[in-house]
Write an enzyme that holds these catalytic residues in place. Structure first.
Site, PDB file in Angstrom:
ATOM      1  N   GLY A   1      -1.693   0.247  -4.101  1.00 57.16           N
ATOM      2  CA  GLY A   1      -1.087  -0.282  -2.890  1.00 57.16           C
ATOM      3  C   GLY A   1      -0.460  -1.637  -3.146  1.00 57.16           C
ATOM      4  O   GLY A   1      -0.791  -2.316  -4.112  1.00 57.16           O
TER       5      GLY A   1
ATOM      6  N   TYR B 166      -2.510  -3.402   6.391  1.00 55.72           N
ATOM      7  CA  TYR B 166      -1.112  -3.218   6.024  1.00 55.72           C
ATOM      8  C   TYR B 166      -0.274  -4.457   6.322  1.00 55.72           C
ATOM      9  O   TYR B 166       0.716  -4.721   5.633  1.00 55.72           O
ATOM     10  CB  TYR B 166      -0.536  -2.005   6.754  1.00 55.72           C
ATOM     11  CG  TYR B 166      -1.123  -0.687   6.287  1.00 55.72           C
ATOM     12  CD1 TYR B 166      -0.866  -0.220   4.998  1.00 55.72           C
ATOM     13  CD2 TYR B 166      -1.940   0.062   7.118  1.00 55.72           C
ATOM     14  CE1 TYR B 166      -1.415   0.978   4.556  1.00 55.72           C
ATOM     15  CE2 TYR B 166      -2.493   1.260   6.682  1.00 55.72           C
ATOM     16  CZ  TYR B 166      -2.227   1.716   5.398  1.00 55.72           C
ATOM     17  OH  TYR B 166      -2.774   2.890   4.957  1.00 55.72           O
TER      18      TYR B 166
ATOM     19  N   MET C 102      -9.274  -4.550   5.668  1.00 57.55           N
ATOM     20  CA  MET C 102      -9.087  -3.629   4.559  1.00 57.55           C
ATOM     21  C   MET C 102      -9.938  -4.040   3.361  1.00 57.55           C
ATOM     22  O   MET C 102     -10.154  -5.224   3.099  1.00 57.55           O
ATOM     23  CB  MET C 102      -7.602  -3.597   4.179  1.00 57.55           C
ATOM     24  CG  MET C 102      -7.259  -2.630   3.078  1.00 57.55           C
ATOM     25  SD  MET C 102      -5.466  -2.543   2.796  1.00 57.55           S
ATOM     26  CE  MET C 102      -4.956  -1.527   4.166  1.00 57.55           C
TER      27      MET C 102
ATOM     28  N   ARG D  62     -11.591  -1.228   0.181  1.00 61.06           N
ATOM     29  CA  ARG D  62     -12.123   0.119   0.016  1.00 61.06           C
ATOM     30  C   ARG D  62     -13.637   0.163  -0.169  1.00 61.06           C
ATOM     31  O   ARG D  62     -14.327   1.017   0.357  1.00 61.06           O
ATOM     32  CB  ARG D  62     -11.450   0.809  -1.181  1.00 61.06           C
ATOM     33  CG  ARG D  62     -11.735   2.297  -1.268  1.00 61.06           C
ATOM     34  CD  ARG D  62     -10.949   2.940  -2.385  1.00 61.06           C
ATOM     35  NE  ARG D  62     -11.403   2.477  -3.679  1.00 61.06           N
ATOM     36  CZ  ARG D  62     -10.614   2.378  -4.740  1.00 61.06           C
ATOM     37  NH1 ARG D  62      -9.332   2.668  -4.625  1.00 61.06           N
ATOM     38  NH2 ARG D  62     -11.088   1.978  -5.898  1.00 61.06           N
TER      39      ARG D  62
ATOM     40  N   ARG E 148      -0.290  -6.836   3.121  1.00 57.95           N
ATOM     41  CA  ARG E 148      -0.039  -6.361   1.751  1.00 57.95           C
ATOM     42  C   ARG E 148       1.324  -6.767   1.199  1.00 57.95           C
ATOM     43  O   ARG E 148       1.469  -6.938  -0.009  1.00 57.95           O
ATOM     44  CB  ARG E 148      -0.170  -4.834   1.693  1.00 57.95           C
ATOM     45  CG  ARG E 148      -1.547  -4.331   2.090  1.00 57.95           C
ATOM     46  CD  ARG E 148      -1.781  -2.911   1.633  1.00 57.95           C
ATOM     47  NE  ARG E 148      -0.746  -1.979   2.074  1.00 57.95           N
ATOM     48  CZ  ARG E 148      -0.691  -0.704   1.682  1.00 57.95           C
ATOM     49  NH1 ARG E 148      -1.609  -0.225   0.853  1.00 57.95           N
ATOM     50  NH2 ARG E 148       0.259   0.088   2.125  1.00 57.95           N
TER      51      ARG E 148
ATOM     52  N   THR F 255      -4.918  -6.650  -6.566  1.00 53.85           N
ATOM     53  CA  THR F 255      -5.453  -6.012  -5.378  1.00 53.85           C
ATOM     54  C   THR F 255      -5.865  -7.066  -4.366  1.00 53.85           C
ATOM     55  O   THR F 255      -6.479  -8.071  -4.729  1.00 53.85           O
ATOM     56  CB  THR F 255      -6.667  -5.101  -5.671  1.00 53.85           C
ATOM     57  OG1 THR F 255      -7.251  -4.659  -4.443  1.00 53.85           O
ATOM     58  CG2 THR F 255      -7.733  -5.823  -6.478  1.00 53.85           C
ATOM     59  N   ILE F 256      -5.530  -6.832  -3.111  1.00 54.96           N
ATOM     60  CA  ILE F 256      -5.984  -7.754  -2.067  1.00 54.96           C
ATOM     61  C   ILE F 256      -7.481  -7.571  -1.821  1.00 54.96           C
ATOM     62  O   ILE F 256      -8.100  -8.405  -1.166  1.00 54.96           O
ATOM     63  CB  ILE F 256      -5.197  -7.572  -0.750  1.00 54.96           C
ATOM     64  CG1 ILE F 256      -5.418  -6.191  -0.145  1.00 54.96           C
ATOM     65  CG2 ILE F 256      -3.717  -7.852  -0.954  1.00 54.96           C
ATOM     66  CD1 ILE F 256      -4.854  -6.034   1.254  1.00 54.96           C
ATOM     67  N   ASP F 257      -8.055  -6.491  -2.357  1.00 57.07           N
ATOM     68  CA  ASP F 257      -9.490  -6.262  -2.193  1.00 57.07           C
ATOM     69  C   ASP F 257     -10.332  -7.220  -3.041  1.00 57.07           C
ATOM     70  O   ASP F 257     -11.521  -7.388  -2.787  1.00 57.07           O
ATOM     71  CB  ASP F 257      -9.856  -4.832  -2.574  1.00 57.07           C
ATOM     72  CG  ASP F 257      -9.233  -3.795  -1.646  1.00 57.07           C
ATOM     73  OD1 ASP F 257      -8.673  -4.191  -0.605  1.00 57.07           O
ATOM     74  OD2 ASP F 257      -9.293  -2.599  -1.974  1.00 57.07           O
TER      75      ASP F 257
ATOM     76  N   GLU G 152     -13.995  -2.808   5.973  1.00 60.69           N
ATOM     77  CA  GLU G 152     -13.673  -1.380   5.984  1.00 60.69           C
ATOM     78  C   GLU G 152     -14.609  -0.587   5.074  1.00 60.69           C
ATOM     79  O   GLU G 152     -14.932   0.573   5.342  1.00 60.69           O
ATOM     80  CB  GLU G 152     -12.220  -1.210   5.518  1.00 60.69           C
ATOM     81  CG  GLU G 152     -11.712   0.197   5.430  1.00 60.69           C
ATOM     82  CD  GLU G 152     -10.331   0.254   4.796  1.00 60.69           C
ATOM     83  OE1 GLU G 152      -9.423   0.791   5.432  1.00 60.69           O
ATOM     84  OE2 GLU G 152     -10.181  -0.266   3.675  1.00 60.69           O
TER      85      GLU G 152
END
Length: 425
Positions: free
Chosen positions: A18, A308, A187, A189, A311, A141-143, A248
């Site tokens: 993403g 979203y 967000m 995962r 991102r 990754t923004i995660d 999330e």
């Protein structure tokens, strides 16, 4: 062992997974550095998707084309979550297509799944096809969940956190103005880095992340009780508003019996649940409202998802500088004969992490970095949250105030909510 290209150094760049702020800056940095040293540079469109079909959807990259794109969000090469490791034919097609393009070196920009794909690609080329493809991965990754040393972010995270914090702060002001609660799902995962970063920076009333629970799974009721407890505690203090930021990744933590309709949800190429198919914030909102109703409490709760929106934000100064360093580091590593590693910046030095050192020995996939709940960062965040704590049940006066909000006797309230503070979360 044969090099894929023997005539000229040609570097290919592809982006997978993403979007995250800073991707174009990496592309720009690699291209400028490579062109400066006389290398050819090719941009691969849409991740591995075209390569796996044996198709060459590419663009030659020049300095003029990329000189200013570092300021832009998104990805000029677009992106795809296509997973080439699920099918040996796809792996072979990727390598053969790159060979046909004369590519000798490959840079992948992506998260943990892309890092694993890069690792498998280099391994397959060497062990199954007798070819040497020099591969380096740039962690994106923004995660913020790639296995970097603690305190070293993945690029894109700081920009996403900054924008997310502004959104949370705006909603907090709305909550105060209108006398309501917002439940914000952030967000991420698996890990709770973005939820914690956004919520802490914006002064959210409460933040709930999967890492705070020591058991493999929890029931949805546990999460509901944590949120109800925060609302009750705020009401006892005379405040009928607040903001809860919920990670999330809690979806995977909650016992699946609480998501009986989950079987119809789509999964991505890597087998992960498509969280966009689950209105998690609404599920939690409705469950909390139902429980508050049982306790005789009327509350307006609005659910909101943040993901979203952040991102493709234009990268902030931190991520621009960081990604230019990473891009240069990736090229410099390849230029000096390096391969099969993920590029990091540690203590102002470029430090490659070999692929075999970032794999999880249990799963064979790339390790996932979770929030360290023993860190000072998390400890401070917890200190400023409003949630039921053990001390709330020690003072008879405080306990009586909390119980009165629910029209319960103090011992009834203790029986209903104290378990969260006794078992640990």
């Amino acid at each position: 062992m044969t090099m894929i290209s023997t005539t000229q150094n040609t570097i290919a760049i592809l982006c997978a997974g993403g979007p995250a702020p800073g991707i174009n800056s990496v592309i720009s940095s690699i291209t400028v550095a490579a062109r400066k040293h006389g290398w050819e540079v090719i941009g691969i469109y849409d991740g591995f998707s075209w390569l796996a079909k044996g198709e060459k959807n590419v663009v030659p990259l020049t300095v003029d084309m990329v000189s200013r794109i570092y300021l832009d969000g998104g990805s000029t090469l677009r992106m795809s979550r296509f997973n080439p490791t699920k099918n040996e034919v796809h792996l072979r097609n990727v390598i053969n297509t790159l060979s046909g393009l004369g590519v000798s070196h490959l840079v992948t920009i992506g998260g943990d799944d892309t890092a694993y794909s890069a690792y498998r690609l280099a391994e397959y080329a060497e062990t199954q096809m007798g070819l040497v493809l020099h591969v380096v991965h740039v962690p994106k990754t923004i995660d913020n969940d790639l296995p970097l040393p603690e305190g070293v972010p993945t690029f894109g995270f700081e920009t996403a956190r900054s924008l997310g914090a502004r959104i949370v702060a705006n909603l907090a002001e709305d909550a105060k103005t209108t006398g309501r609660w917002f439940f914000i799902t952030a967000m991420g995962r698996t890990a709770g880095h973005l939820a914690l970063g956004m919520g802490k920076s914006a002064g959210a009333t409460i933040i709930v992340i999967p890492e705070e629970f020591s058991t493999p799974t929890i029931r949805l009721r546990h999460l509901v009780d944590i949120l109800c407890g925060a609302i009750i505690k705020r009401l006892a203090a005379g405040r009928g508003h607040g903001v809860a930021v919920i990670a999330e990744g809690l979806i995977e933590k909650i016992d699946k019996v609480d998501f009986e309709d989950l079987t119809g949800v789509e999964r991505d190429e890597h087998g992960h649940i498509r969280y966009s198919e689950i209105d998690f914030s609404d599920v939690v909102r409705r469950a909390v409202l139902k429980e508050l109703g049982r306790l005789g409490i009327t509350m307006t709760i609005v659910d909101k998802e943040i993901g979203y929106e952040v991102r493709c934000e234009q990268p902030n100064a931190f991520d621009i500088e960081y990604t230019r360093n990473l891009g240069f580091g990736a090229f410099d590593f390849l230029r000096n004969g390096g391969s099969d590693a993920m590029i990091t910046v540690q203590n102002n030095q470029i430090v490659p992490l070999p692929f075999n050192e970032i794999l999880d020995s249990r799963t064979g996939k790339t390790q996932v970095r979770m929030v360290n709940v023993n860190s000072i960062q998390y400890r401070i965040a917890r200190e400023y949250m409003i949630r039921l704590e053990a001390d709330d049940f020690l003072s008879p006066v405080n306990l009586a105030k909390l119980a009165a909000i629910c029209n319960l006797a103090p011992e009834e309230f203790r029986h209903r909510f104290e378990y969260m503070t006794l078992t640990g979360e």
